[in-house]
Design an enzyme around this catalytic site. Structure first.
Site, short mmCIF file in Angstrom:
data_model
loop_
_atom_site.label_atom_id
_atom_site.label_comp_id
_atom_site.label_asym_id
_atom_site.label_seq_id
_atom_site.Cartn_x
_atom_site.Cartn_y
_atom_site.Cartn_z
N LYS A 1 0.41 -1.69 0.04
CA LYS A 1 0.45 -0.17 -0.35
C LYS A 1 0.70 1.43 0.12
O LYS A 1 0.42 2.10 -0.30
CB LYS A 1 -0.81 0.38 1.13
CG LYS A 1 -2.01 0.93 1.00
CD LYS A 1 -2.93 0.98 1.99
CE LYS A 1 -3.75 0.48 2.18
NZ LYS A 1 -4.49 -0.28 3.61
N MET B 1 -5.80 -7.15 8.93
CA MET B 1 -4.81 -7.03 9.75
C MET B 1 -6.01 -5.40 10.21
O MET B 1 -7.10 -4.73 9.62
CB MET B 1 -3.44 -5.88 9.24
CG MET B 1 -2.62 -7.38 9.29
SD MET B 1 -1.01 -7.23 8.97
CE MET B 1 -0.77 -6.20 7.60
N ARG C 1 -4.12 -1.20 -6.09
CA ARG C 1 -3.28 -3.15 -6.46
C ARG C 1 -4.44 -3.80 -6.96
O ARG C 1 -4.92 -3.64 -7.89
CB ARG C 1 -3.47 -3.92 -4.29
CG ARG C 1 -4.89 -3.70 -4.15
CD ARG C 1 -5.03 -3.77 -3.16
NE ARG C 1 -6.96 -4.19 -2.77
CZ ARG C 1 -6.95 -3.92 -1.43
NH1 ARG C 1 -6.18 -4.51 -0.73
NH2 ARG C 1 -8.39 -4.58 -0.86
N HIS D 1 -5.50 -42.69 -1.42
CA HIS D 1 -6.51 -43.18 -2.52
C HIS D 1 -7.81 -42.68 -3.36
O HIS D 1 -7.24 -43.21 -4.51
CB HIS D 1 -6.93 -44.46 -2.46
CG HIS D 1 -6.78 -45.88 -2.98
ND1 HIS D 1 -8.29 -45.57 -4.06
CD2 HIS D 1 -6.30 -46.37 -4.28
CE1 HIS D 1 -8.68 -46.70 -4.97
NE2 HIS D 1 -7.12 -46.97 -5.23
N SER E 1 12.30 -42.48 -13.73
CA SER E 1 10.29 -41.77 -13.48
C SER E 1 10.53 -41.99 -12.22
O SER E 1 10.38 -42.44 -11.54
CB SER E 1 9.83 -42.68 -14.01
OG SER E 1 8.25 -42.01 -13.88
N TYR F 1 10.36 -34.15 -18.89
CA TYR F 1 9.24 -34.54 -18.73
C TYR F 1 8.61 -34.56 -17.07
O TYR F 1 9.38 -35.17 -16.43
CB TYR F 1 9.15 -35.62 -19.92
CG TYR F 1 8.48 -36.50 -19.39
CD1 TYR F 1 8.14 -37.39 -18.63
CD2 TYR F 1 9.83 -36.99 -19.41
CE1 TYR F 1 8.23 -38.76 -17.70
CE2 TYR F 1 10.03 -38.87 -19.20
CZ TYR F 1 8.54 -39.43 -18.57
OH TYR F 1 9.43 -40.63 -17.63
#
Lengths: 909, 909
Positions: A26, A107, A350, A468, A792, A879
């Site tokens: 600010k 705040m 902003r 899972h 991998s 990759y």
């Protein structure tokens, strides 16, 4: 002496936008605006260094601050011609926080500071008694709650005012007279005294009280939670802005408002916002009065008066300033303004928060307008939070607003889903014939796959973001909310209890996988525009403006990224989705799910516990025929692209029944003795299956399973090859921890491949490599690279073993760790750079040293998470592989990483 | 051209003892002896390179070998004056294997090679027909079985001879006449023909056949097993020694024998051995005839005729050669000799195998004699295999020889134990009142501790060398055999089935924890001499010669080692044992066992599931009082020495009942609802407890448990301090993986310590540190070192997580991995240098970089394993911590490491 105070205003400005870390967002923006010649009320900023000093030194301020603040106030007195504490013409100031990173509303703020019992009289004389006492009562209530700490669940100041309004028969604040407000000031002062506090009549004491409150608000709970959520460092600190007050409540040529330089919901290029006449800023924020739109066009109700109509000069001034701001800041701005008797002041600007839709539209359009570069457009969009919104099915917003929120879990599979509750996978399959189903379970397991696939969405009471349920949901593109601990499931009674409701199987429920909300009843949904174009083909690209933006952005991203993007997909239909979303290969085709299908599990079981070798061989042959079809399907879809097929990974017991009756049935079917089969199954149980007899360990001790799979891969590839296609299978050995495991398996794969190719009379290009998921594999990557053509990184398991966290169990303490900031973030969500990442780095270096052309990728869930993708770019992987629905996220994140290069960070940092 | 053949003999010797790798142990020694002037029959050695070449090139020999072998034979012809294949005076040779590392009896040997149907006549003419046909029939049977592969469970050549003996009424080979032997030669040749083979009449063909057989015997199964057992590399290869035959069977002035330069059983400094008159070497080895002692003194039966008496000159020549050999080789030698018509030939000398007792005595005495240095004496002894024999209780050897071996498991806790079978821990406690007990279980768990302590020995059907049973057994000095899969336990029927026997609870069984044998019935045992001096105090040092040797060796070792040696001990009595064995502190005091005692578990359970805070607090206070006593006890014993106390490590559910009736009882006791308690306990169950909510994770989420322990530590220390003692507690936080865990815990410990010290008015020197057992802790050791004053490597868990092996589950596949040489060794037994070790090295470097005075140790089971201790020395740890009974092993291993410095290897390499 160190400089702690920076002035800004038309007369003198010491800071600029570059000093964000020191002056906060600010303060830096106010200074920048002042430099741009935009009308801001004069003020000064106390630097963030003061806040840091304060926390490091037990609540003391640095030496010299007092003098510099005094000089700042003198500057304001000069600029405004008013005097601080003057009974005639008092200078009023606001005191606001302003951290280097925006934390809106987190705040505290004090307005109208400087009014005293004496000064209020002078103020009344210069403006009006009503204005003066209104200003004073606002100061008293803010100061009372923020600085003096007089607050409760219901704001006591608000209650006193409401009581007075009742007494006076006033329906709005505006109905209170000057006398009423004077009375309110007295009652507020009584309230303060009754609380054993005192409102200081010395404006300097007021000022220091307010500064202290703002500094301390950096550590309030809201702010801490916000920082944790947005990963803002604790030691950044906030600046404090002290600024001359301007008043939007000096009559009907005054007002206050908020505007966005573009529409934050849709991204449309038009000034968008709202304002109130004769009001101060917090009236807009607090929602006490309903504001009016800024532009005539945005009116939804003829009784509204837009700013364009009410104060046309101010409106055109605002349009002018909007252009300056967008040109200067090169982003959509969120602007706070106040009009004091026809004069426009900008209080703050902003970058504005926006939806994913708006983010994409604004970025793409700004790039096309030449305001920003395509690189910048790419960096502007948070892949996971914003881009992925374009893929998600959505609830009808109105219907959702009316629905009861039952509970909140972890948002695991984005999107919206509604359906009838099914409490088991078989029920889900059955009920799905009749209509949409939400599968609700404590947790899911591999044998729930069919139920999960049949359901619209998955809701679990346990498990985290890599449970899972969550992993499978993302992979198959299902909406999912997991770890919703408020759910009480009773499978026996076929019901669930939550938030006082008792829901039975078959009742309607809705889940929002983007927010984690669980909602009562049926809420209509629809697939997103992008999905309608790419997958369901129910929209043509030219009918889909959002798709067009998406497509453009992806094109830009693909042109920039260095990382390849592959998909984790097990089935031809998943591979189709992955291709549609831009996958360049399959990084992980898991094969275990293939064995849980109804027509396969019996053969799998027979292969595992058959009473004799002949039966076992028969079962394996049957499985092999089916596997050939599996691999043929996926290799056909991915023709010409690499497909990494991981050989069977889970331990044997996952394929065998656990319940006595199922064991009896299996024993009967295979002609085994029940007791013996039960003993055999029991012997397979493990204390820590995660660290048990699975992956390559199984491949080595039970070679015929792997042999069957490998032969199936090459038979399938051979068939396609003969059709003229170009299959590119790559065989991946899971869980390798020692080079010898890899050596044995590689030799075996090559042997079978060679034999099959000879029998079929074709040559197939293939590779053999391993998943790096055991810490030892990373540490000894040089040894393993001698035998593996690709690595991998299986970062799910690698994270589990590196931290020693079981993801099935760690949910509870990880949550507490995150709340208490013991862990900066969930390592199953964002790759842990220092630990797991360090191991990956070692593996990359050692692997490339031995085999410079080794192919390196990642197939853990992190492959679809932006910051992790950035890390993968940084350490030089070839990759990333992600679930099909995360492919666009990965493409965008990979482009961002390439643009940023080695620099660490995320979009929007 | 490469040299493949090295000659040796009185005329010319090309090799020496230094060329062991190339010539094998036997070939190098023969060359060396020849150089020393010791009478060896002339010969030549085909190098190990040929063997390696053979295996690398599909069974082909290198070019030039044929010519060099031919030249070698010519050399022998010159030296002996005989001619290969000569019908008149044929040269006979032996063909033997000889690897660089001794593998006695593992590979094949052919003697008397060179005899043909024609040559046998010449031989008969020059010696005697009996000798010639005896030599021929020996050649035929050896060649037939070794080279031509004619063998069966019962040696067919042996059967043919036995039949002839029956026909002739001969009771011994010596009773067969020359004609009989000629007949035997015919029958042997028939046997060979019947098997479709042919015995070559060309001596060169014989020679190449024998060379091939010896080379191939390197890969026979016995040899492979032996190499695995003794960790001999596969690619070392064997040499082939071709040597002129000398004959011990040329009448009564001929003979053959084996002697040791010192007693291999006791180590006594005297020539020890046995011989046969008129016999060839394999007669001694095969045990067909019972040999006589070498020296008069060693006669056990007056009918025996010692060499000393039979051939006194040969005897004194042997004594002379013995001195030369010991002076030259500086170690006890195992010598094979042959006497040909009164002339002594030494066929072979090598370091002799010996018992642990002999190893210690020989090493210490040779050092005292000045033959070797003290350093060498230390390096001569294998700490685990040999030194630890001095601590083990022993079976009466005769009684053991009579007992039936039921099965073999893993030797997990050395020593001998006998007792009645108890199939549960409570039964073991109960039965132990009446007499010795062997606790037999599938596996053990922490609540079996009392039963384990009450038992003489522990036998389990599952689990490896670091299973719970094995670890606890070593720590508390119990004999243990684990993972004995041949056991079939039926807890229901209270019986076990093994090797066809059905044993019931209460039946006698014996286990040998040094060999892994499980024996039927009761076999008497007694504690070792060292233990009787140090622990039971039933012997005075001066009455205990073995103890005196032990003590001397330990003194020498302590003077050399750089590594400190601490003990893993939880109880004052264990600490006493550790002190007696030389521990310099406690490296790991686990605290969880303290809570399983009958008088404590109720409080622990209450602390975990109490219905309200007050009850929980009461329970914790009670526990704290007991913990104060625990810590007081151990700190008192270890006065002045550091004691690392690890805070509670296991997950909560380990303390709670699992059976419904026990849960009901607990619910009743605590006034809880059964269903709720059961649900609570179920919620604590974990899929992978190893990676679950335990260690510091529990300490952080349930701080009052850790608080209670920390306060107890400092209350106990304060009490001792006030008594004038010097307690040195060090608080260890388990399972730290992230610096913030350590930070939070360190702050908490310091806070509590400071408060308690203030309250008690004393200052206590203490440290706070962590166990490094999670891979991430090692990788981020620099971060963690900022908060930790010491690291103790918990290599059990570190190995589990680095490999991804659950030690409770991995037994099965690890065994297969070892057999198939996929793993070079069991990583739970010997520290894995390349993986786990690499992580340790990283942690040491990073830890020391940040905190140069950080204390670094190891407290995993590897702390008591020699090669792992060597590694710890190498990477610069400060100390190793081992179970009390492994302390002497660790001291010796540490001294060996210090002497060898950075060099890798073990005693005896």
């Amino acid at each position: 002496m160190a400089k702690y105070v920076y002035l800004f205003g038309a007369e003198k400005t010491e800071g600029s936008a570059k000093m964000k870390d020191l002056l906060g967002g600010k303060g830096a923006n106010l200074a920048e605006m002042a430099l741009l010649g935009i009308p801001v009320p004069p003020g000064f900023t106390i630097t963030t260094e003061v806040c840091r000093y304060y926390y490091k030194n037990g609540g003391r301020y640095p030496e010299g601050l007092a003098e510099q603040v005094q000089a700042g106030v003198r500057f304001l007195e000069g600029a405004t011609g008013r005097k601080f504490g003057d009974p005639e013409n008092p200078l009023l100031v606001s005191v606001r926080s302003g951290a280097p990173v925006s934390m809106p509303g987190m705040m505290d703020t004090i307005l109208n500071l400087g009014i005293t019992d004496r000064a209020v009289e002078g103020l009344a004389a210069r403006t009006s008694p009503r204005f003066a006492y209104d200003a004073y009562r606002r100061l008293l209530s803010m100061y009372g709650s923020v600085v003096l700490g007089i607050k409760d669940e219901v704001d006591p100041f608000h209650e006193v005012m409401e009581e007075l309004k009742r007494e006076r028969g006033a329906s709005s604040d505006l109905d209170l007279t000057a006398e009423d407000l004077e009375e309110l000031v007295r009652r507020y002062q009584d309230l303060i005294q009754k609380n054993g506090k005192e409102f200081p009549q010395d404006p300097w004491e007021q000022l220091w009280g307010a500064i202290g409150a703002v500094v301390r608000s950096w550590m309030n709970e809201r702010a801490q939670v916000y920082r944790r959520l947005y990963r803002i460092p604790e030691d950044m600190g906030t600046a404090v802005n002290v600024q001359a007050m301007v008043f939007g409540n000096l009559g009907n040529r005054s007002g206050t408002g908020v505007c966005f330089t573009r529409d934050p919901a849709t991204g449309e290029n038009r000034l968008y916002g709202e304002f109130l006449l004769n009001a101060q800023g917090e009236d807009v924020v607090a929602g006490i009065r309903t504001p009016n739109p800024i532009s005539k066009q945005a009116k939804t109700d003829p009784t509204q008066i837009s700013l364009e109509e009410a104060l046309p000069q101010v409106y055109s001034e605002l349009l002018r300033i909007r252009d300056i701001l967008e040109r200067h800041y090169r982003d959509m701005q969120d602007v706070e303004f106040t009009i004091e008797e026809g004069r426009l002041y900008i209080l703050q600007t902003r970058s504005g928060k926006r939806t994913g839709f708006a983010a994409v539209r604004i970025a793409v359009e700004m790039a096309e307008e030449g305001l920003i570069t395509e690189d910048e457009a790419i960096l502007r969009i948070d892949p996971a939070e914003q881009l992925s919104q374009l893929l998600q099915p959505i609830f009808d917003p109105k219907a959702k607003a009316r629905a009861k929120v039952l509970a909140k879990g972890l948002a695991a599979g984005p999107g919206a889903a509604t359906g009838r509750i099914a409490l088991s996978a078989p029920r889900a399959v059955e009920m799905a014939q009749e209509g949409p189903v939400i599968l609700v379970r404590h947790e899911t397991s591999p044998d729930d796959i069919r139920g999960m696939a049949a359901a619209q969405g998955i809701l679990t009471a346990r498990g985290g973001l890599t449970s899972h349920a969550a992993v499978v949901a993302r992979q198959i593109g299902k909406v999912a909310v997991v770890g919703c601990e408020a759910l009480h499931l009773d499978y026996g009674k076929r019901e669930l209890r939550v938030a006082g409701e008792v829901l039975r199987e078959g009742d309607w429920i809705s889940i929002d996988g983007t927010t984690g909300e669980v909602l009562l009843g049926k809420i209509p949904t629809q697939p997103s525009e992008v999905v309608q174009v790419l997958l369901t083909k129910t929209l043509k690209p030219e009918e889909a403006p959002v798709y067009q933006l998406f497509e453009k952005l992806m094109r830009w991203a693909d042109a920039r990224r260095r990382l390849g993007v592959r998909a984790n997909a097990d089935q031809p239909d998943q591979a189709q989705v992955a291709l549609a979303f831009g996958a360049e290969g399959i990084g992980l085709c898991r094969t275990e799910h293939m064995f849980f299908a109804e027509d396969r599990i019996p053969y799998m079981q027979e292969a595992l516990v058959a009473p004799n070798a002949a039966a076992r061989k028969r079962a394996l042959s049957a499985l092999q025929r089916m596997q050939v079809q599996d691999f043929e399907g996926i290799l056909r879809v991915m023709d010409g692209k690499p497909v990494i097929i991981r050989l069977l990974d889970p331990p044997m017991h996952e394929f065998l029944p656990k319940e006595e009756k199922d064991i009896r049935a299996l024993a009967e079917r295979l002609g085994l003795k029940f007791e013996e089969l039960r003993a055999q199954i029991e012997a397979l149980q493990e204390f820590n299956p995660m660290l048990g007899h699975r992956g390559v360990r199984l491949g080595i001790t039970h070679p015929d399973l792997y042999d069957m799979q490998v032969e199936a891969i090459f038979r399938a590839a051979a068939k396609l090859k003969k059709e003229g296609l170009t299959p590119k299978p790559e065989v991946m050995i899971p869980l390798v921890g020692h080079v010898n495991e890899m050596k044995v398996m590689r030799e075996r794969v090559v042997e079978i491949a060679t034999r099959v190719m000879a029998e079929e009379g074709v040559e197939i290009h293939f590779k053999v490599g391993t998943m790096v998921e055991v810490p030892r594999a990373a540490i000894t990557a040089d040894e393993i690279a001698r035998e593996a053509e690709f690595f991998s990184f299986g970062t799910n398991d690698l994270t589990q073993m590196t931290f020693g966290y079981s993801r099935d169990d760690a949910g509870k303490f990880i949550r507490e760790y995150l709340e208490r900031r013991i862990l900066p973030e969930d390592p199953f969500e964002t790759l842990d750079r220092n630990g797991v990442g360090a191991l990956m780095r070692i593996a990359v270096e050692k692997g490339r040293k031995i085999r410079p052309d080794i192919s390196l990728g990642i197939c853990g869930e992190h492959g679809g998470e932006s910051r992790s993708v950035h890390f993968c770019h940084e350490i030089g992987l070839d990759y990333v592989s992600a679930s099909p629905w995360r492919i666009p996220v990965a493409r965008l994140a990979a482009a961002q990483a390439a643009i940023k290069g080695g620099k660490v960070g995320v979009a929007g940092d």
